[in-house]
Design a protein around this motif. Structure first.
Motif, PDB file in Angstrom:
ATOM      1  N   GLY A 209      -6.541  11.014   4.414  1.00 23.98           N
ATOM      2  CA  GLY A 209      -6.672  10.246   3.443  1.00 23.98           C
ATOM      3  C   GLY A 209      -7.473   9.067   3.620  1.00 23.98           C
ATOM      4  O   GLY A 209      -7.938   7.931   3.654  1.00 23.98           O
ATOM      5  N   CYS A 210      -9.348   9.889   2.595  1.00 28.45           N
ATOM      6  CA  CYS A 210     -10.188   9.391   2.923  1.00 28.45           C
ATOM      7  C   CYS A 210     -10.522   7.819   1.822  1.00 28.45           C
ATOM      8  O   CYS A 210     -11.595   7.371   2.776  1.00 28.45           O
TER       9      CYS A 210
ATOM     10  N   ILE B 155      -3.888   5.638   7.774  1.00 25.69           N
ATOM     11  CA  ILE B 155      -3.099   5.588   6.384  1.00 25.69           C
ATOM     12  C   ILE B 155      -1.725   4.816   6.307  1.00 25.69           C
ATOM     13  O   ILE B 155      -2.441   3.165   6.878  1.00 25.69           O
ATOM     14  N   ASN B 156      -0.963   4.952   6.998  1.00 26.57           N
ATOM     15  CA  ASN B 156      -0.173   4.075   7.494  1.00 26.57           C
ATOM     16  C   ASN B 156       1.317   4.975   8.636  1.00 26.57           C
ATOM     17  O   ASN B 156       1.117   5.920   8.763  1.00 26.57           O
TER      18      ASN B 156
ATOM     19  N   ALA C 291       0.735  -1.442   0.171  1.00 24.49           N
ATOM     20  CA  ALA C 291       0.294  -0.078  -0.047  1.00 24.49           C
ATOM     21  C   ALA C 291       1.171   1.262  -0.116  1.00 24.49           C
ATOM     22  O   ALA C 291       0.757   2.672  -0.404  1.00 24.49           O
ATOM     23  N   ASP C 292       2.020   1.400   0.722  1.00 22.26           N
ATOM     24  CA  ASP C 292       2.789   2.178   0.795  1.00 22.26           C
ATOM     25  C   ASP C 292       3.443   2.409  -0.885  1.00 22.26           C
ATOM     26  O   ASP C 292       4.101   3.657  -0.977  1.00 22.26           O
ATOM     27  N   ALA C 293       3.531   1.832  -1.429  1.00 20.54           N
ATOM     28  CA  ALA C 293       4.324   1.155  -2.663  1.00 20.54           C
ATOM     29  C   ALA C 293       3.245   1.575  -3.541  1.00 20.54           C
ATOM     30  O   ALA C 293       3.311   2.250  -4.644  1.00 20.54           O
TER      31      ALA C 293
ATOM     32  N   SER D 168      -5.265   5.405  12.797  1.00 15.95           N
ATOM     33  CA  SER D 168      -5.686   4.057  12.227  1.00 15.95           C
ATOM     34  C   SER D 168      -4.481   3.705  10.971  1.00 15.95           C
ATOM     35  O   SER D 168      -3.967   4.759  10.664  1.00 15.95           O
ATOM     36  N   GLY D 169      -4.596   1.883  10.529  1.00 14.79           N
ATOM     37  CA  GLY D 169      -3.403   1.816   9.714  1.00 14.79           C
ATOM     38  C   GLY D 169      -1.787   1.551  10.403  1.00 14.79           C
ATOM     39  O   GLY D 169      -0.879   1.067   9.531  1.00 14.79           O
TER      40      GLY D 169
END
Length: 281
Positions: free
Chosen positions: A153-154, A219-220, A26-28, A244-245
């Motif tokens: 980050g909806c 998000i993260n 997800a980060d990528a 959260s995330g």
């Protein structure tokens, strides 16, 4: 939009490896994931945003040193993605016994106090992921009547929609991805709610916005640590920040950064190691 379909093979295979792989990918820039019964993971990314060096860097940072990762990829065939979600993943879900989330193609939907319609269109946020469910459950316990809310980050804007249904006065929904912005606008219209503004951008988009009583950031870990100062700058005195995330082991870092910025830790809740942290200004 054209997508690339990657199939990742972790060795050894475990649920922990799969969960961590989803977070890393997800980060990528990967937008959607589908677990296979044999422990493999299918992941999808827009062809025009894929960068091989970004993927390799993400896999090099994988936090399980004893797990080897390999993958294959192909161009994803053109599909009706709503049909794919219906067949393979996205089924109606009830959060905390009070909120049902479903799509327009579902039948025999359970009855609940709050009914949210989401057509995901490959965007993250259907309520099925533990982090989304944790934030939604928290919102169901909060008094949002007349509050101003930021959904950072909806994704699909499921959190913004629930906040508005719970009585929020005004909601701002922000995402860096144009795909998510368009999907948010569609979902907001599907649910017949008003008072939600959607804009494309990162944390720098918050400059000049009116202060918020509640800030939601699912998000993260890395983005939260980097951008938390921007959230705090836009919080009213006594405002709440729900984050959260990330995993339970990340809580000390998240809490320390919040406290450094003047926030007070309220509590944390976890589901399958995914965690929510609530802080107050």
């Amino acid at each position: 939009m054209k997508y690339l379909q990657f199939t990742f093979i972790p060795t050894p295979r475990s649920q922990t490896a799969t969960d961590l792989l989803c977070a890393v990918l997800a980060d990528a820039g990967f937008e959607s994931f589908q677990e296979q019964e044999d422990g493999l993971l299918d992941a999808y990314i827009p062809a025009n945003t894929f960068d091989e060096s970004t993927l390799r860097a993400a896999l090099d940072s994988f936090p399980l040193p004893d797990t080897r990762l390999s993958y294959t990829w192909q161009e994803a065939e053109d599909r009706d993605w709503n049909e794919e979600w219906e067949k393979n993943f996205f089924q109606p879900i009830v959060i905390a016994g009070r909120c049902v989330v479903h799509s327009t193609f579902h039948h025999d939907v359970p009855q609940a106090e709050y009914d949210i319609v989401i057509n995901p269109r490959m965007a993250f946020g259907t309520g099925h992921h533990e982090t989304t469910g944790l934030v939604m459950a928290e919102l169901l316990e909060m008094d949002l009547q007349g509050k101003t809310v930021l959904d950072m980050g909806c994704g699909t804007s499921i959190l913004a929609i629930l906040a508005k249904m719970r009585g929020a006065k005004e909601v701002e929904a922000v995402d860096i991805d144009e795909w998510c912005v368009n999907n948010s606008l569609e979902n907001i219209e599907l649910n017949g709610v008003d008072g939600i503004k959607v804009r494309q951008g990162d944390a720098s988009a918050l400059a000049g916005m009116v202060p918020f009583d509640v800030v939601l950031a699912n998000i993260n870990r890395n983005i939260l640590l980097s951008d938390m100062r921007h959230y705090v700058a836009r919080m009213t005195p006594g405002a709440t920040l729900l984050m959260s995330g990330f995993y339970e082991e990340d809580v000390p870092l998240i809490r320390a950064e919040g406290e450094r910025l003047g926030l007070t830790f309220v509590h944390q809740k976890s589901d399958k190691r995914w965690t929510l942290v609530k802080m107050a200004k």
